[in-house]
Write an enzyme that holds these catalytic residues in place. Structure first.
Site, PDB file in Angstrom:
ATOM      1  N   CYS A   1      -6.038   1.002  -7.418  1.00  0.00           N
ATOM      2  CA  CYS A   1      -5.800   2.420  -7.105  1.00  0.00           C
ATOM      3  C   CYS A   1      -4.372   2.807  -7.461  1.00  0.00           C
ATOM      4  CB  CYS A   1      -6.077   2.695  -5.632  1.00  0.00           C
ATOM      5  SG  CYS A   1      -7.784   2.378  -5.138  1.00  0.00           S
TER       6      CYS A   1
ATOM      7  N   CYS B   1      -5.656   0.053  -2.790  1.00  0.00           N
ATOM      8  CA  CYS B   1      -5.707  -1.256  -3.444  1.00  0.00           C
ATOM      9  C   CYS B   1      -4.824  -1.260  -4.696  1.00  0.00           C
ATOM     10  CB  CYS B   1      -7.151  -1.597  -3.827  1.00  0.00           C
ATOM     11  SG  CYS B   1      -7.838  -0.522  -5.098  1.00  0.00           S
TER      12      CYS B   1
END
Length: 79
Positions: free
Chosen positions: A13, A10
């Site tokens: 991340c 994501c």
């Protein structure tokens, strides 16, 4: 020093990976940032909220992008 970032890829991340690499470079600390995207491995750390950060095989942060101060603290612990 190795720091693992757990997450499925994501935006948060990716931001966490970039932040750790940037803070380490600014501090002159050699670090290997390892991205772990395999859900079995992530769950193996007991993590249900990503991104999560693992230092020394211990989960030190989960569920959000860490602050610069947190990252610097982890880097200093590894000295």
């Amino acid at each position: 020093m190795q720091i693992k970032v757990l997450g499925a890829g994501c935006a948060n991340c990716r931001t966490t990976v970039d932040l750790i690499a940037t803070v380490a470079a600014e501090a002159g600390k050699p670090v290997e940032v390892v991205k772990v995207e395999d859900m079995r491995q992530i769950v193996g750390y007991g993590v249900m909220a990503t991104p999560a950060v693992v230092v020394g095989e211990k989960v030190v942060h989960k569920g959000s992008v860490p602050s610069r101060a947190q990252v610097l603290g982890w880097l200093q612990q590894g000295e």
